[in-house]
Design an enzyme around this catalytic site. Structure first.
Site, short mmCIF file in Angstrom:
data_model
loop_
_atom_site.label_atom_id
_atom_site.label_comp_id
_atom_site.label_asym_id
_atom_site.label_seq_id
_atom_site.Cartn_x
_atom_site.Cartn_y
_atom_site.Cartn_z
N ILE A 152 93.85 30.67 8.59
CA ILE A 152 94.13 31.05 7.20
C ILE A 152 94.84 32.40 7.14
CG2 ILE A 152 93.09 31.63 4.97
CD1 ILE A 152 90.87 29.60 5.64
N ASP A 171 92.41 42.08 14.54
CA ASP A 171 91.71 40.88 15.00
C ASP A 171 91.56 41.00 16.52
OD1 ASP A 171 90.94 38.33 15.91
OD2 ASP A 171 91.95 37.34 14.25
N CYS A 230 88.56 36.30 0.01
CA CYS A 230 88.44 34.86 -0.25
C CYS A 230 87.86 34.16 0.97
CB CYS A 230 89.80 34.26 -0.59
SG CYS A 230 90.52 34.85 -2.13
N ALA A 231 87.17 34.92 1.81
CA ALA A 231 86.67 34.37 3.08
C ALA A 231 85.18 34.05 2.97
CB ALA A 231 86.94 35.34 4.22
N GLU A 261 75.26 33.38 -3.70
CA GLU A 261 75.92 32.39 -4.54
C GLU A 261 74.94 31.28 -4.89
OE1 GLU A 261 79.53 31.02 -2.76
OE2 GLU A 261 80.41 33.01 -2.59
N HIS A 279 84.20 30.95 -6.09
CA HIS A 279 84.40 30.30 -4.78
C HIS A 279 85.38 29.13 -4.91
CE1 HIS A 279 82.30 29.92 -0.63
NE2 HIS A 279 83.56 29.56 -0.55
N GLY A 281 88.41 29.04 -3.42
CA GLY A 281 89.43 29.06 -2.36
C GLY A 281 89.90 27.69 -1.93
#
Length: 529
Positions: A152, A171, A230-231, A261, A279, A281
């Site tokens: 992503i 990363d 958004c992960a 959540e 959520h 995404g």
């Protein structure tokens, strides 16, 4: 018995059709309470879910027949993966089915923050015309810091470069070659924080990444940075983010995920410079269709052919590989089983060597199967999924080597175990695609491993074979095949005898009492499934 799959969350009707077209019986029961799911799950081989179903240890304890859990989506926070692994259940997800959708949502959040679109929308709906109030910023020329540059994250990079942004990435798994191919500059996290105008998170939630943006990290950011997540909820310390937003250190945040959540109450909701979505995404028609179809195909492949795709707790075996690996799987299981049945005392280590053609195939599942066969005589429930976990729990060290150069055999698997009493080594190959044992502790011996066998270690002395045959004949045990070998005349010898009947314990004692016998074992080899 027919193969049965339970779908406990809303999936595309086409997913149901895929299971049915492949001969799998499927039942869809959406909205089950935990106690209802627990009462049902024992009758199913597969469970297909999205995010609503919680597969807890309680559910797994009732899933006596379950072989695979398929998550239509990426996150498996709702699945007890460790518990599933311990019970030998494969856990699959669909990591690529909603990648574009999630990446696009992150880009949309970035635009929304840059131009204050949600607040401007609310103001205009209220009949105001506040042009001077909403002064946004351009994305062109700004620096985007991407934390996590996997599937992503790399799509976000591509879209951001198309917007003429400068992109930097952090990363630990991003190689310099991959960074160059993507067109990003790879940096350590602190360097990224200091330079980024926007930061977008695209990393899984682990013990290393939890609260990766905490008070310290946010304090190292450029003042006025904008954060997009958004992960996974939990990557950002929400309390620290709240303070940074109020102080102006962070100019705005776009959040699609939260630590808890459903997030129906959160102090961040009170801030106008926070854009929130529930959520979403993966919430596009295309993504939901893709992941539903993908998980149905993956689960069907596994249940029907043994092919394993996108599993979190098991090496992958492609649909193309599965038929080619099957003879090797049977050989690996038989070698492991033989070791497990004749090894006295605790096993300390296992070394598995693949030579010739065997070294060129997908060996990771084969090593799991060797461990499965080895542990099965001493474990109530073990399969190729949980065998490595059980071995580790017992303190058994494992090692794997591969040597693609052929020796006297085109293909060869060796298994050597070390125990508190010594060691044992086996070698096996394939003849015309069928498993064949070819050596025990350096003694050449060629034998097919049949369902019932007798294994004897003895000193090479005259008359032994006759004495063994007489003992079996008197007991009414018919010999189907007899295979023996020795290191040298008068030295240690081994023999494997295929028999048609189960050998009574009293007969084993008689054989053990024969002159020169070192050890005797009754063996069973189950049909490999």
């Amino acid at each position: 018995m027919s193969i049965r799959v339970l779908i406990s969350d809303a999936l595309s009707p086409r997913a149901v059709e895929i299971f049915q077209e492949r001969g799998i019986e499927v039942e869809q029961r959406v909205g089950l309470k935990p106690e209802e799911l627990r009462a049902l799950i024992g009758g199913f081989d597969g469970l297909a879910i999205r995010s609503a179903t919680k597969v807890t240890s309680s559910i797994l304890s009732a899933a006596t027949r379950l072989r695979v859990i398929g998550r239509a989506g990426i996150g498996v926070d709702n699945v007890d993966v460790a518990g599933a692994t311990a019970r030998g259940v494969v856990v699959m997800n669909t990591p690529f089915g909603n990648s574009i959708t999630t990446a696009e949502h992150a880009i949309a959040m970035m635009f929304a923050l840059a131009r204050e679109i949600p607040a401007a929308n609310d103001s205009t709906h209220a009949g105001k015309w506040e042009k001077s109030r909403f002064m946004g910023v351009e994305l062109t020329g700004k620096t985007l810091g991407v934390i996590g540059c996997g599937n992503i994250g790399s799509i976000v990079v591509d879209r951001a470069l198309g917007l003429k942004m400068k992109v930097i990435a952090s990363d630990p798994f991003l190689t310099p070659e991959r960074a160059q191919a993507l067109g990003v500059e790879k940096l350590e996290l602190d360097a990224l924080l200091a330079r980024a105008d926007f930061i977008s998170l695209h990393t899984p939630l682990t013990s290393q990444t939890r609260n990766i943006l905490d008070a310290r990290a946010l304090g190292r950011c450029k003042r006025g940075v904008r954060i997009i997540n958004c992960a996974r909820g939990g990557l950002v310390d929400e309390g620290a983010l709240l303070a940074a937003l109020k102080s102006g250190q962070v100019a705005g945040a776009g959040l699609d995920v939260f630590a808890e959540e459903p997030a129906q109450q959160n102090p961040l909701f009170a801030l106008e410079n926070v854009v929130c979505t529930p959520h979403l995404g993966a919430a596009t028609a295309e993504a939901q269709e893709n992941v539903a179809l993908q998980i149905a195909e993956q689960m069907s492949d596994f249940l029907l052919t043994g092919a394993i795709s996108n599993a979190l707790n098991m090496p992958s075996v492609s649909a193309e590989d599965a038929p080619r690996l099957r003879p090797y799987m049977k050989l690996a299981e038989q070698l492991g089983s033989l070791v497990g049945q004749v090894t006295p005392g605790g096993i300390q280590s296992v070394e598995i060597s693949y030579e010739g053609h065997a070294a060129s195939v997908n060996t990771r599942p084969l090593s799991n199967i060797v461990l499965m066969g080895l542990l099965r005589p001493s474990s109530d429930f073990v399969n190729m999924v949980n065998a490595p976990v059980i071995a580790k729990d017992r303190g058994i060290r494992t090692a794997e080597t591969r040597l693609e150069i052929e020796s006297e055999y085109h293909t060869l698997i060796r298994v050597h175990v070390t125990t508190e009493h010594g060691g044992l080594g086996l070698a096996g190959t394939l003849f015309s695609g069928k498993p064949r044992l070819i050596g025990i502790d350096g003694v050449a011996l060629e034998s097919e491993l049949t369902p019932r066998m007798l294994f004897v270690r003895n000193k090479d002395t005259p008359g032994f074979i006759g004495s063994l045959g007489t003992a079996l004949g008197r007991a009414g045990v018919n010999i189907a095949n007899f295979n023996l070998g020795r290191a040298k005349p008068g030295a240690d010898a081994v023999c494997l005898v295929s028999v048609d009947e189960e050998i009574p314990a009293a007969v084993l004692q008689q054989i053990q009492a024969l002159p020169g016998v070192v050890g005797v074992y009754s063996l069973r080899f189950e049909a490999f499934a």
